[in-house]
Design a protein around this motif. Sequence first.
Motif, PDB file in Angstrom:
ATOM      1  N   LEU A  58      -3.291 -49.653  27.372  1.00 28.64           N
ATOM      2  CA  LEU A  58      -2.422 -50.824  27.223  1.00 28.64           C
ATOM      3  C   LEU A  58      -2.982 -51.621  26.051  1.00 28.64           C
ATOM      4  O   LEU A  58      -4.155 -52.011  26.069  1.00 28.64           O
ATOM      5  N   THR A  59      -2.171 -51.836  25.025  1.00 29.60           N
ATOM      6  CA  THR A  59      -2.681 -52.539  23.836  1.00 29.60           C
ATOM      7  C   THR A  59      -2.718 -54.049  24.093  1.00 29.60           C
ATOM      8  O   THR A  59      -2.165 -54.535  25.081  1.00 29.60           O
ATOM      9  N   SER A  60      -3.320 -54.753  23.159  1.00 29.47           N
ATOM     10  CA  SER A  60      -3.393 -56.220  23.311  1.00 29.47           C
ATOM     11  C   SER A  60      -2.005 -56.851  23.224  1.00 29.47           C
ATOM     12  O   SER A  60      -1.804 -57.972  23.678  1.00 29.47           O
ATOM     13  N   GLN A  61      -1.028 -56.127  22.666  1.00 26.06           N
ATOM     14  CA  GLN A  61       0.364 -56.639  22.638  1.00 26.06           C
ATOM     15  C   GLN A  61       1.150 -56.199  23.878  1.00 26.06           C
ATOM     16  O   GLN A  61       2.370 -56.295  23.912  1.00 26.06           O
ATOM     17  N   GLN A  62       0.450 -55.655  24.871  1.00 24.68           N
ATOM     18  CA  GLN A  62       1.065 -55.175  26.109  1.00 24.68           C
ATOM     19  C   GLN A  62       2.037 -54.025  25.853  1.00 24.68           C
ATOM     20  O   GLN A  62       3.077 -53.916  26.504  1.00 24.68           O
ATOM     21  N   ASN A  63       1.700 -53.171  24.896  1.00 26.47           N
ATOM     22  CA  ASN A  63       2.446 -51.931  24.700  1.00 26.47           C
ATOM     23  C   ASN A  63       1.653 -50.783  25.317  1.00 26.47           C
ATOM     24  O   ASN A  63       0.429 -50.850  25.398  1.00 26.47           O
ATOM     25  N   LEU A  64       2.372 -49.743  25.743  1.00 25.82           N
ATOM     26  CA  LEU A  64       1.730 -48.623  26.445  1.00 25.82           C
ATOM     27  C   LEU A  64       1.632 -47.427  25.502  1.00 25.82           C
ATOM     28  O   LEU A  64       2.628 -47.064  24.851  1.00 25.82           O
ATOM     29  N   LEU A  65       0.457 -46.813  25.452  1.00 29.59           N
ATOM     30  CA  LEU A  65       0.244 -45.686  24.549  1.00 29.59           C
ATOM     31  C   LEU A  65       0.153 -44.363  25.305  1.00 29.59           C
ATOM     32  O   LEU A  65      -0.463 -44.288  26.384  1.00 29.59           O
ATOM     33  N   PHE A  66       0.771 -43.342  24.718  1.00 32.08           N
ATOM     34  CA  PHE A  66       0.748 -41.985  25.258  1.00 32.08           C
ATOM     35  C   PHE A  66       0.477 -41.021  24.108  1.00 32.08           C
ATOM     36  O   PHE A  66       0.811 -41.315  22.963  1.00 32.08           O
ATOM     37  N   TYR A  67      -0.089 -39.844  24.445  1.00 25.93           N
ATOM     38  CA  TYR A  67      -0.327 -38.815  23.427  1.00 25.93           C
ATOM     39  C   TYR A  67       0.641 -37.656  23.678  1.00 25.93           C
ATOM     40  O   TYR A  67       0.949 -37.342  24.828  1.00 25.93           O
ATOM     41  N   THR A  68       1.054 -37.015  22.599  1.00 21.86           N
ATOM     42  CA  THR A  68       1.857 -35.800  22.785  1.00 21.86           C
ATOM     43  C   THR A  68       1.756 -34.896  21.562  1.00 21.86           C
ATOM     44  O   THR A  68       1.235 -35.295  20.521  1.00 21.86           O
ATOM     45  N   ASP A  69       2.253 -33.668  21.714  1.00 17.03           N
ATOM     46  CA  ASP A  69       2.378 -32.753  20.580  1.00 17.03           C
ATOM     47  C   ASP A  69       3.572 -33.231  19.749  1.00 17.03           C
ATOM     48  O   ASP A  69       4.662 -33.450  20.295  1.00 17.03           O
ATOM     49  N   SER A  70       3.360 -33.366  18.451  1.00 14.82           N
ATOM     50  CA  SER A  70       4.408 -33.935  17.590  1.00 14.82           C
ATOM     51  C   SER A  70       5.622 -33.021  17.473  1.00 14.82           C
ATOM     52  O   SER A  70       6.647 -33.422  16.924  1.00 14.82           O
ATOM     53  N   ARG A  71       5.518 -31.765  17.994  1.00 20.17           N
ATOM     54  CA  ARG A  71       6.664 -30.843  17.924  1.00 20.17           C
ATOM     55  C   ARG A  71       7.363 -30.721  19.272  1.00 20.17           C
ATOM     56  O   ARG A  71       8.273 -29.917  19.431  1.00 20.17           O
ATOM     57  N   SER A  72       6.923 -31.520  20.266  1.00 19.47           N
ATOM     58  CA  SER A  72       7.505 -31.373  21.611  1.00 19.47           C
ATOM     59  C   SER A  72       8.925 -31.941  21.641  1.00 19.47           C
ATOM     60  O   SER A  72       9.313 -32.764  20.802  1.00 19.47           O
ATOM     61  N   ALA A  73       9.682 -31.503  22.642  1.00 20.27           N
ATOM     62  CA  ALA A  73      11.104 -31.863  22.723  1.00 20.27           C
ATOM     63  C   ALA A  73      11.302 -33.376  22.801  1.00 20.27           C
ATOM     64  O   ALA A  73      12.283 -33.921  22.268  1.00 20.27           O
ATOM     65  N   LYS A  74      10.360 -34.066  23.435  1.00 15.00           N
ATOM     66  CA  LYS A  74      10.525 -35.515  23.590  1.00 15.00           C
ATOM     67  C   LYS A  74      10.550 -36.240  22.243  1.00 15.00           C
ATOM     68  O   LYS A  74      11.148 -37.298  22.116  1.00 15.00           O
ATOM     69  N   ILE A  75       9.898 -35.637  21.229  1.00 18.49           N
ATOM     70  CA  ILE A  75       9.894 -36.272  19.899  1.00 18.49           C
ATOM     71  C   ILE A  75      11.303 -36.249  19.302  1.00 18.49           C
ATOM     72  O   ILE A  75      11.815 -37.266  18.839  1.00 18.49           O
ATOM     73  N   ASP A  76      11.958 -35.091  19.370  1.00 16.42           N
ATOM     74  CA  ASP A  76      13.351 -34.978  18.895  1.00 16.42           C
ATOM     75  C   ASP A  76      14.228 -35.978  19.620  1.00 16.42           C
ATOM     76  O   ASP A  76      15.077 -36.650  19.031  1.00 16.42           O
ATOM     77  N   GLN A  77      14.022 -36.032  20.941  1.00 13.91           N
ATOM     78  CA  GLN A  77      14.850 -36.923  21.764  1.00 13.91           C
ATOM     79  C   GLN A  77      14.644 -38.382  21.352  1.00 13.91           C
ATOM     80  O   GLN A  77      15.600 -39.140  21.219  1.00 13.91           O
ATOM     81  N   LEU A  78      13.385 -38.758  21.148  1.00 13.46           N
ATOM     82  CA  LEU A  78      13.078 -40.158  20.813  1.00 13.46           C
ATOM     83  C   LEU A  78      13.520 -40.509  19.392  1.00 13.46           C
ATOM     84  O   LEU A  78      13.836 -41.661  19.104  1.00 13.46           O
TER      85      LEU A  78
END
Length: 181
Positions: free
Chosen positions: A48-68
């Motif tokens: 959780l960043t100091s701006q209250q944003n949530l961080l996640f890691y992923t493979d940059s070629r995964s389907a969720k990247i296209d979706q996002l």
Amino acid sequence: MIEDLFKETWRELEQAPSTPDHPFSLCCLATNDLNGGIKQRLVNFRKLTSQQNLLFYTDSRSAKIDQLQKNDGASVLFYNPVLQLQIFIRGRIVIHNQGKLWDDHRVKIEGRSLQDYNTQYAPGKHIKNPLDVKRTQDLNFALLELKPEVVEYLKLRIEPNRLRALFTKKEGEWEKTFLIP
Ligand SMILES: Cc1cc2nc3c(=O)[nH]c(=O)nc-3n(C[C@H](O)[C@H](O)[C@H](O)COP(=O)(O)O)c2cc1C
């Protein structure tokens, strides 16, 4: 009292990534798939960043990247069975493939974790043999930053600890209200 619920939400989220076995260290991330449906998957909650944003890691070629890239709207769902606390967060995700924030987290990926980002072909590619996974020296790492817009708190204990609250970010300020559980 609603302030206590609000504070508890962020406290749990802040502590989770650095607390071993914290139930909030894992959550379900939902994105809009490319066929008008919803795709959900488990992801590790990293910070959780100091701006209250949530961080996640992923493979940059995964389907969720296209979706996002097509639709940055997303939500995450957490559950703590000890507190009987469910937290739902909806917002927008920024994909980081470079920059300081990305670099600060990329350097933390080592050892076995490298395997999450270094397959020769993109995750999700069809293969005949499950052992036929070649790896490279490349690190296809993307950092996802979820900026919350709506947070829903639900604690389903016996009354008076049967509580539901909605926090909505409007022009940078959080509006807070209780809801019927
Ligand atoms: C316990 C667990 C933790 C996981 N953590 C992550 C994670 O942090 N990041 C990630 O991209 N995928 C993670 N996965 C894999 C995802 O659930 C998903 O299968 C993968 O990211 C592909 O999703 P996509 O094709 O929708 O992009 C995890 C799976 C499990 C079972």
